[in-house]
Design a protein around this motif. Structure first.
Motif, PDB file in Angstrom:
ATOM      1  N   VAL A 218       0.866  -1.172   0.000  1.00  0.00           N
ATOM      2  CA  VAL A 218       0.000   0.000   0.000  1.00  0.00           C
ATOM      3  C   VAL A 218       0.904   1.224   0.000  1.00  0.00           C
ATOM      4  N   VAL A 219       0.740   2.081  -1.002  1.00  0.00           N
ATOM      5  CA  VAL A 219       1.589   3.261  -1.112  1.00  0.00           C
ATOM      6  C   VAL A 219       1.042   4.370  -0.214  1.00  0.00           C
ATOM      7  N   SER A 220       1.893   4.935   0.609  1.00  0.00           N
ATOM      8  CA  SER A 220       1.508   5.984   1.544  1.00  0.00           C
ATOM      9  C   SER A 220       1.409   7.342   0.852  1.00  0.00           C
ATOM     10  N   ASN A 221       0.350   8.093   1.153  1.00  0.00           N
ATOM     11  CA  ASN A 221       0.207   9.460   0.643  1.00  0.00           C
ATOM     12  C   ASN A 221       1.312  10.371   1.152  1.00  0.00           C
ATOM     13  N   VAL A 222       1.831  10.070   2.349  1.00  0.00           N
ATOM     14  CA  VAL A 222       2.813  10.934   2.988  1.00  0.00           C
ATOM     15  C   VAL A 222       4.190  10.777   2.368  1.00  0.00           C
ATOM     16  N   THR A 223       4.589   9.528   2.120  1.00  0.00           N
ATOM     17  CA  THR A 223       5.955   9.248   1.669  1.00  0.00           C
ATOM     18  C   THR A 223       6.052   8.848   0.209  1.00  0.00           C
ATOM     19  N   ALA A 224       4.922   8.475  -0.403  1.00  0.00           N
ATOM     20  CA  ALA A 224       4.904   7.916  -1.763  1.00  0.00           C
ATOM     21  C   ALA A 224       5.707   6.620  -1.839  1.00  0.00           C
ATOM     22  N   ARG A 225       5.836   5.945  -0.705  1.00  0.00           N
ATOM     23  CA  ARG A 225       6.503   4.643  -0.633  1.00  0.00           C
ATOM     24  C   ARG A 225       5.570   3.654   0.055  1.00  0.00           C
ATOM     25  N   PRO A 226       5.812   2.366  -0.087  1.00  0.00           N
ATOM     26  CA  PRO A 226       4.937   1.385   0.567  1.00  0.00           C
ATOM     27  C   PRO A 226       4.969   1.511   2.087  1.00  0.00           C
ATOM     28  N   HIS A 227       3.809   1.311   2.685  1.00  0.00           N
ATOM     29  CA  HIS A 227       3.705   1.289   4.140  1.00  0.00           C
ATOM     30  C   HIS A 227       4.578   0.180   4.720  1.00  0.00           C
ATOM     31  N   ARG A 228       5.192   0.479   5.843  1.00  0.00           N
ATOM     32  CA  ARG A 228       5.872  -0.537   6.641  1.00  0.00           C
ATOM     33  C   ARG A 228       5.102  -0.677   7.944  1.00  0.00           C
ATOM     34  N   PRO A 229       4.951  -1.908   8.456  1.00  0.00           N
ATOM     35  CA  PRO A 229       4.085  -2.127   9.625  1.00  0.00           C
ATOM     36  C   PRO A 229       4.407  -1.236  10.805  1.00  0.00           C
ATOM     37  N   GLU A 230       5.683  -0.999  11.054  1.00  0.00           N
ATOM     38  CA  GLU A 230       6.070  -0.207  12.220  1.00  0.00           C
ATOM     39  C   GLU A 230       5.766   1.282  12.045  1.00  0.00           C
ATOM     40  N   GLU A 231       5.418   1.688  10.844  1.00  0.00           N
ATOM     41  CA  GLU A 231       5.174   3.105  10.575  1.00  0.00           C
ATOM     42  C   GLU A 231       3.700   3.444  10.332  1.00  0.00           C
TER      43      GLU A 231
END
Length: 281
Positions: A218-231
């Motif tokens: 899932v690409v994050s709107n904030v980082t434009a990178r895939p979500h990592r569970p810890e984040e």
């Protein structure tokens, strides 16, 4: 690569989800009980004119998107390779990827909508055909301070957010300089510094939930990178004050595969944005 997109706030309309709401009476009844109002009536008839209010809009869109997503999963053989959602739609992307269940997602968006609705002192506007650097430079040259970039939707469309007097001054300045601006029908300056009180309260609320690792990126709107569970919790709170980097999200996929197939759940606005991004318009 097959990417599934979920629309966010702004895709709501009276009559939304009528057919799919009828096919999932159990889930709709559960959602109505949790929310404390008749969700199907709100979405399909909106008798009291509440569908446009953020605290009602967000749960309604989440549920309708979720049901459309469930239907597609049951109907189609081809799974998505990646999920993206625009602002609120990111919660549907995370649901589809198994990061949390339907009840958790609904509780999250209900609280999110409540907190965002409470931050009512401000507004937003779409700015066309003006690069970010040029926009900020122009506002600075005219002594206008306090405008945040709230969204980077396409190469030709940015969204700004500010308090009412600052936004009015910014819109006037831009129009006087021949720049097209359209005020958005929203009640607050979402995705900006002005949502910081909501971010703090939402971050506290998120501590009561556990999030699984995404089964599908899932690409994050904030980082434009895939979500990592810890984040996940941090990024969901940060999303309230950070710009929606939709252009970067889409380009991050195109950088990996220049033949991405995009399918949108909940509308056509994101598809139009993707078309503009891919064409450079």
């Amino acid at each position: 690569m097959f990417a599934m997109l979920f629309a966010g706030q702004g895709s709501q309309h009276k009559g939304m989800g009528a057919e799919v709401l009828e096919r999932y009476p159990g889930l709709v009844g559960f959602a109505s009980d949790l929310l404390g109002y008749d969700l199907a009536t709100l979405c399909t008839k909106d008798p009291d004119g509440l569908l446009g209010r953020t605290e009602y809009t967000q749960p309604a869109i989440f549920v309708v998107n979720a049901l459309h997503g469930f239907e597609r999963t049951h109907r189609e053989d081809r799974p998505a390779d990646v999920y993206l959602g625009h602002s609120l739609g990111e919660y549907n992307a995370l649901l589809a990827a198994g990061v949390f269940d339907f009840e958790t997602g609904l509780r999250l968006v209900a609280k999110r909508g409540e907190l965002m609705a409470a931050a009512s002192d401000g507004g937003m506007a779409a700015v066309l055909d003006t690069p970010e650097e040029r926009l900020l430079e122009l506002l600075a040259d005219h002594g206008i301070d306090g405008v945040d970039i709230a969204g980077l939707n396409t190469p030709s469309q940015l969204v700004i957010a500010a308090t009412p007097p600052v936004l009015a001054a910014a819109v006037e300045c831009l129009e006087e300089n021949g720049i097209r601006v359209a005020r958005l029908r929203v009640s607050a300056p979402f995705h900006s510094r002005y949502m910081e009180p909501a971010r703090v309260r939402f971050a506290e609320f998120l501590t009561g939930f556990a999030f699984a690792a995404p089964r599908t990126p899932v690409v994050s709107n904030v980082t434009a990178r895939p979500h990592r569970p810890e984040e996940t919790a941090r990024l969901l709170a940060e999303q309230l004050v950070a710009p929606v980097r939709w252009t970067d999200c889409v380009r991050s996929l195109l950088d990996r595969d220049d033949d991405v197939e995009f399918t949108e759940i909940g509308g056509t606005s994101l598809t139009r944005m993707v078309d503009k991004i891919t064409s450079g318009a």
